[in-house]
Structures are given as C-alpha cells and as structure tokens.
Design an enzyme around this catalytic site. Structure first.
Site, PDB file in Angstrom:
ATOM      1  N   GLY A 172      26.592  34.679  50.873  1.00 11.60           N
ATOM      2  CA  GLY A 172      25.823  33.873  50.520  1.00 11.60           C
ATOM      3  C   GLY A 172      26.162  34.770  48.703  1.00 11.60           C
ATOM      4  O   GLY A 172      27.205  35.088  48.465  1.00 11.60           O
ATOM      5  N   ASP A 206      23.672  41.195  46.988  1.00 12.52           N
ATOM      6  CA  ASP A 206      22.755  41.484  46.685  1.00 12.52           C
ATOM      7  C   ASP A 206      21.360  40.377  47.331  1.00 12.52           C
ATOM      8  O   ASP A 206      20.657  41.169  46.901  1.00 12.52           O
ATOM      9  CB  ASP A 206      22.638  42.353  45.156  1.00 12.52           C
ATOM     10  CG  ASP A 206      23.002  43.145  45.113  1.00 12.52           C
ATOM     11  OD1 ASP A 206      23.703  43.682  45.754  1.00 12.52           O
ATOM     12  OD2 ASP A 206      23.313  43.636  44.019  1.00 12.52           O
ATOM     13  N   HIS A 229      30.507  39.270  47.120  1.00 11.92           N
ATOM     14  CA  HIS A 229      31.158  38.840  45.547  1.00 11.92           C
ATOM     15  C   HIS A 229      31.953  38.002  45.257  1.00 11.92           C
ATOM     16  O   HIS A 229      33.290  37.414  45.918  1.00 11.92           O
ATOM     17  CB  HIS A 229      31.745  40.225  45.482  1.00 11.92           C
ATOM     18  CG  HIS A 229      30.906  41.165  44.672  1.00 11.92           C
ATOM     19  ND1 HIS A 229      30.370  42.299  45.325  1.00 11.92           N
ATOM     20  CD2 HIS A 229      30.819  42.508  43.342  1.00 11.92           C
ATOM     21  CE1 HIS A 229      29.256  43.060  44.563  1.00 11.92           C
ATOM     22  NE2 HIS A 229      29.526  42.726  43.147  1.00 11.92           N
ATOM     23  N   ASN A 283      15.317  34.687  51.011  1.00  8.38           N
ATOM     24  CA  ASN A 283      15.254  36.023  51.775  1.00  8.38           C
ATOM     25  C   ASN A 283      14.371  36.680  50.474  1.00  8.38           C
ATOM     26  O   ASN A 283      14.046  36.402  49.171  1.00  8.38           O
ATOM     27  CB  ASN A 283      16.357  37.208  51.852  1.00  8.38           C
ATOM     28  CG  ASN A 283      16.268  38.559  52.510  1.00  8.38           C
ATOM     29  OD1 ASN A 283      15.278  38.800  53.093  1.00  8.38           O
ATOM     30  ND2 ASN A 283      17.071  39.843  52.203  1.00  8.38           N
ATOM     31  N   GLY A 320      68.448  32.655  31.181  1.00  7.75           N
ATOM     32  CA  GLY A 320      68.570  34.199  30.231  1.00  7.75           C
ATOM     33  C   GLY A 320      68.024  33.308  29.529  1.00  7.75           C
ATOM     34  O   GLY A 320      67.068  32.392  28.990  1.00  7.75           O
ATOM     35  N   SER A 352      70.683  33.295  24.291  1.00 10.02           N
ATOM     36  CA  SER A 352      71.144  34.398  25.141  1.00 10.02           C
ATOM     37  C   SER A 352      72.618  34.075  25.053  1.00 10.02           C
ATOM     38  O   SER A 352      73.030  34.430  24.954  1.00 10.02           O
ATOM     39  CB  SER A 352      71.049  34.846  25.844  1.00 10.02           C
ATOM     40  OG  SER A 352      70.613  33.309  26.676  1.00 10.02           O
ATOM     41  N   GLY A 353      72.690  32.892  24.591  1.00  7.78           N
ATOM     42  CA  GLY A 353      74.198  31.989  24.350  1.00  7.78           C
ATOM     43  C   GLY A 353      74.526  31.431  25.626  1.00  7.78           C
ATOM     44  O   GLY A 353      75.869  30.897  25.854  1.00  7.78           O
ATOM     45  N   SER A 369      65.001  28.889  32.884  1.00  5.82           N
ATOM     46  CA  SER A 369      64.352  28.807  34.223  1.00  5.82           C
ATOM     47  C   SER A 369      64.521  30.384  34.458  1.00  5.82           C
ATOM     48  O   SER A 369      64.201  31.210  34.974  1.00  5.82           O
ATOM     49  CB  SER A 369      65.552  28.942  35.563  1.00  5.82           C
ATOM     50  OG  SER A 369      66.865  29.383  34.862  1.00  5.82           O
TER      51      SER A 369
END
Length: 634
Positions: free
Chosen positions: A31, A34, A114, A165, A467, A471-472, A541
């Site tokens: 549940g 608390d 929780h 409860n 890369g 970056s080439g 990638s």
C-alpha cells in the site's frame, strides 16, 4: 512464546508432526506510505504470542527511542530493522517474518510503500499467495494503492484483503469505510482478482486483527487473522508439471554424474520419465540424491541432485521436465515488464535476461504499450521510466525454456540486467511465445559469406567510426573508402546524415530514437558484411551499449571500432554545420556533447585525434591497420 498450547498429556512427537502438516500461507502487506503495514505485522506477531519476553522488552525500549505512537507500543519497530527505517519511520527493504497459529503457518513480507522502492515491493509479491493492501481511512485510495494492486494482480496473486486501517482516526465511521470499499472495487473490477475482502481495522489499537471488535459493530465480516487462517488460495506449485532448472552438473568422481538444482514445480520420483530442454533427449530418473541421503520423491523448493538411467548431455542452463508435459522453447516472446531503473528503457538496446538458471542477451524489440496505473488504460510510448509497466516484445540471442507466467510463476518469470553496471533494472512475466519465433528459420544458402568475400579478394569487416559531431568521422571515412576503392576493394559507406534520409527518416534525436537508429544500422551493416563488403559506418553512436550490440552482431574480428577522439572544444570551434551554436542557444534539443551524453570507447581498435593529425594521415593509419591485420589479402 508459544506456537500453540501444548498440554502435558500431549505427545511431543505427535504435536510436532501435526504442526509440520499445517498448511502454509505466504502473504504480503503493501500500500501507500504510512498506511500502517509494519504496525499491522507487529500486531499480528504480538497477538499471536510469537514474541519472547526479551523481544517485548526490547520493543518497549525501542519505542521510547524511536517510537511514533506516544506512550503506546510502536509495533512497526518489530519489522523495521534497518537503522534508516527507524530513523525515518518508513519501510525501505522487504522484511520477512514467520508466525503460526493453531490452524496455519504464515510467512509475511512487509514491503515498502514509497514509490522509489516499488521494485522491493514487487520482490516480496513474487512469492506470495495473498496480498493485504492497506489503505489509510483518512486518505482513501491513492496512486500507490492502485500501483501495488496492479502489480500484485500482474504477479498472479488472486486473493486480496483490503485492510482499511486507522479507522480509530475517523471514529470508526461506517460511511468512510463504505466509500473506500466502493472506490477500490470500482478500480479493481478489471484486475484478475478472484476475491476482494475489505476489513475495517486499527492495527495500532488491535481492532479487527485477531477477533471482531465492538468498535465496528456494523461490520458483518470476520477479523483479519481468522480470514487468513481459512482462505483457500491458488493450487500449489506441486500440482504443476515437473520442472528442474539445472544449476550445476555434479561430478565428484568418475563414478557419479548428477544434475543439481532447486525443483521449480511438480513432483519427481525415481522411475519417472523426463525430457531435457533444449536437446529434447529423454531418460528416466534413477535416483534423487541429497546431502542427507536419497529421497523417494522431491517437491518444489527442494534442492536436489538427479541421476538418470542414461548418459545424456546436460549442462547448466538446461531444464529437466516431465516428459508428458515439457516446457515451451522460444527466442521471441511477449511479456509484461516492470521497469526498476532510473535510467529509461530503450527498445533496441541490448540487456541481459536472467531466468531461473540461464542468462542470455536480450533486446526489447517493441514497446507495445504502457499501462496507466490509475485507469489501467493502455498508453503509447517509446520508453519506460522508473516503476512503469509496459507490454513488450523481446528477442533473445538464444532460445530459453519457459512456461507462461500465469501457468507457472517460477519458469515464466525473468529479470533484466544492465550489461554495464550489472544492476537489476526490470522484472518480467512472460505471456506467450511469438508465432514467428516458431515459424521463422534461418535459410542456409549455397553461396555464403566466405564465398562472396573470396570473390572480392578481401576479408569483410565493419569500420565503425564514432565520435562527436565535427570530429571528422565522415571526412576520414570518405578518404578511407577512396583509397580502398583505388586499391580495387569492394566497400560501402553508411553515413549518419545520409541514412536519416531513407532507412531512418522516421527517427528523431531522443535517446530512444538514437538507440533504434544504431540498431537498424548495425543490422544493415551485418547484411553488408555477409555480402563480403568492407563497410564504413560513420555515426556519432554515443552509447557504449549500442556499439557493443553492433559488435556482437558480427563474428570475432569483423568489427573494428575507430574512435575519432577529437575534443569537444575543438569540434565546437569547427562547427561546420552551425549545430553547436544552435544547441547552445537551446534551438536544438538532445544534442550530443551539450545536453545529451557521449560515452567514449574504452578500448577501441583505432584511436585518432584529428586535432593532432590531419584527416589524410588518419586515413593512412586506418588503411595500414587493415593491411597489417590481413583484411586486404585475397
């Protein structure tokens, strides 16, 4: 402490035998936060006289230090054993407790409320026969109440007690109870529960825990413990067909060969005929061996070693089944998946799937839908986030033996593991094998990869350029292909931008789309390698897992990772396409290096920094690498 009242005239042996024969009920409390789960279990242990005097003294002492109930005994401290639980007044981990009455034995799992610990709750529910779902009478049905209810239904629990409860805090008002019961039953009507029993109670005050209380004279049902003592739950795993996942081949000497594991379901006896999957070899059980000697039969949860009448090949990961009711086998199936990681699920990314005795690489090929825990409606989505449940298609690198989860929870369940961290990131329940898993087979062809490569006088491979943008990569890949072409080699380049005009034009740039982008390119590159080509793949990638997936699609030595390791600041200075400037201004989202991560290779075959060397020199080094490794021989 007393399990039951033992009279002086009773025979101790008979008493113990009667206690041993009592049925066992496994249940969980769950549940929202608390709602009183730990307090309820503590009260059950206390009222069942399952506590020693020193435990009661310790509880009274702990109540003074950590209690949250004023002068009253804080029963939650009996099961909240972690220091952090006592300090915060919450349940974090799953706590298991045993207790017994005259009529039945019980194992109860106290699970956290929780949301961040939902995975712990699912762990406790996976072995339970019944769920006690607590609801705070002041707050009614909450999202976590619905989430836990859906999960216990998904995990095959068919009997639920809705413990409303803290009725003492609403003056035991019948109208409050009736409204919560109506709300819950309306939500749960589409769940697969066979029975829903609502009980008004106060765990702290002991109202309707072990016996009916005068405070709720309007309530016509029974108290919680009498209900738990008499409720009839689903059939035992012993009634299912026999399954023994093999964990270990036991060879202590040349004269003994046995197959060890824990019985998942069914009963086995010497002389029973069995079938081993995946080989489908058949034999009969010769003996059932344990540390304490041989047995006449074995039941679920018993760790045993089977010897067989025939010498057949069985390995760890195989499953020994009843010959007349073997498990199914598949490498593609549909399953419900509870996601347990803060990092999202990405269809197309490769994970590890673990069953009772086997670990295989697995990919979620499609997320069919997600489930809204509030309305139970199906929603579209590309990813799963923490605590979300989805219905997915899976593809495995190797077939597994399984039963649908609804038929056998032991052989129909699995977990997903992150390949990089080894963390458990999901738990799943197999629904059914996909038809294509049985109908689609690899077609053997007379002209194969070796023949195609020989005709081209080269060894096929993938040069995977990775890369940052700028970056080439594409420049170097283009130069390499030109030189190979001049040498008479057969090549093809898959470039990131070019592929998005066709094969991947439906994909965006979210992390999920990037994963699918690379998956498709990896599969395409594999087909091209099968045709005998040297394939140049130029993609950012950014994720290690997808590059690893592409590598594992190919044979050893066919994947060559080329890391263009040009630093971000250099790439940003170049900014040939003006993308970095736009990303810095917030005009482009999910741009690698700015607001989306790039995971650099850890051990690339070739590492080149174009800030230090020219593109021409980089291309020369790659061609020299191919020559030195024999890729250009033929």
């Amino acid at each position: 402490m007393s399990v039951a009242t033992l009279k002086p005239s009773d025979n101790v042996i008979d008493y113990l035998a009667a206690h041993e024969r009592k049925s066992m009920l496994r249940f969980i409390t769950c549940g929202s936060v608390d709602d009183g789960k730990s307090t309820l279990i503590g009260r059950l242990l206390y009222d069942s006289k399952m506590l020693y005097d020193d435990q009661i003294s310790a509880l009274e002492s702990d109540t003074k230090k950590h209690g949250t109930q004023g002068e009253k005994i804080d029963f939650a401290l009996l099961v909240d054993g972690l220091a952090a639980e006592r300090e915060q007044g919450i349940t974090i981990d799953v706590a298991y407790r045993f207790f017994s009455t005259e009529k039945r034995k019980f194992i109860v799992a106290d699970t956290p409320g929780h949301e961040q610990y939902t995975r712990n709750m699912a762990t406790g529910a996976s072995t339970a026969d019944l769920a006690v779902i607590l609801i705070d009478a002041r707050r009614g049905v909450l999202t976590q109440t619905r989430r836990h209810s859906y999960i216990v239904s998904l995990l095959g629990i068919r009997h639920v007690v809705v413990a409303i409860n803290k009725m003492d805090l609403v003056d035991y008002a019948e109208a409050t109870f009736d409204k919560i019961e109506t709300d819950y039953r309306a939500f749960a009507k589409s769940l697969a529960f066979e029975s829903i029993t609502c009980i008004p109670m106060s765990a702290l005050e002991g109202v309707n825990i072990t016996k009916k209380s005068k405070e709720t004279a309007w309530y016509q049902g029974c108290a919680l413990l009498p209900y738990l003592e008499t409720v009839k739950v689903r059939g035992s795993l012993a009634e299912k067909p026999f399954r023994l996942p093999v964990q270990w081949v036991n060879r202590p000497n040349l004269d003994f060969r046995g197959f060890s594991g824990t019985v998942a379901s069914g009963t086995v006896r010497p002389g029973d005929e069995i079938v081993v999957l995946p080989s489908a070899k058949r034999s009969k059980v010769k003996s059932i061996v344990t540390h304490d000697g041989e047995l006449t039969e074995a039941h679920p949860d018993m760790a045993v070693t089977l010897t067989l009448e025939d010498e057949i090949d069985i390995s760890r990961g195989d499953v020994i089944c009843a010959s007349k009711a073997p498990a199914e086998q598949t490498d593609q199936f549909a399953a419900h998946l509870l996601w347990m990681s803060e990092e999202e699920l990405y269809p197309g990314r490769q994970y590890l799937l673990k069953t009772a005795n086997r670990i295989v690489p697995a990919t979620v090929t499609e997320l069919k839908h997600k489930i809204n825990v509030n309305t139970l409606e199906h929603m579209s989505g590309k990813t799963l986030e923490l605590n979300e449940v989805g219905f997915c298609n899976f593809n495995l690198a190797q077939p597994i033996a399984f039963d649908p989860y609804k038929e056998n929870s032991r052989t129909g369940a699995f977990i997903l593991i992150d390949r990089r961290t080894n963390a458990t990131i999901g738990s799943g329940m197999i629904d059914f094998s996909l038809r294509r898993a049985k109908n689609v087979h690899w077609q053997d062809l007379d002209v194969n990869k070796r023949a195609r490569a020989a005709a081209k006088h080269q060894r096929p491979c993938v040069l995977w350029f990775t890369g940052l943008s700028g970056s080439g990569k594409s420049t170097v890949a283009n130069l390499v292909e030109k030189r190979l072409h001049d040498m008479g080699r057969h090549t093809y380049t898959l470039d990131g931008d070019n592929v998005r005009h066709g094969l991947n034009k439906d994909l965006g740039f979210t992390d999920a789309d990037r994963v699918e982008n690379i998956r498709r390119v990896g599969e395409t590159a594999r087909l091209m390698v099968d045709s005998g080509l040297i394939v140049l793949v130029s993609f950012i990638s950014p994720f290690q897992s997808e590059r690893r997936m592409a590598r594992e699609l190919l044979e050893d030595g066919e994947f060559i990772e080329v890391y263009i390791s040009t630093p971000l600041e250099v790439c940003e200075q170049r900014d040939v396409k003006g993308l970095y400037a736009r990303a810095r201004r917030g005009e482009i989202k999910n741009f690698t290096g700015i607001d989306s991560d790039y995971e650099a290779p850890e051990s690339a075959e070739i590492d080149l920094n174009t800030a230090e060397i020219s593109a021409e020199v980089a291309a020369t080094r790659i061609v020299e690498y191919l020559e030195s490794k024999g890729y250009l021989e033929g």
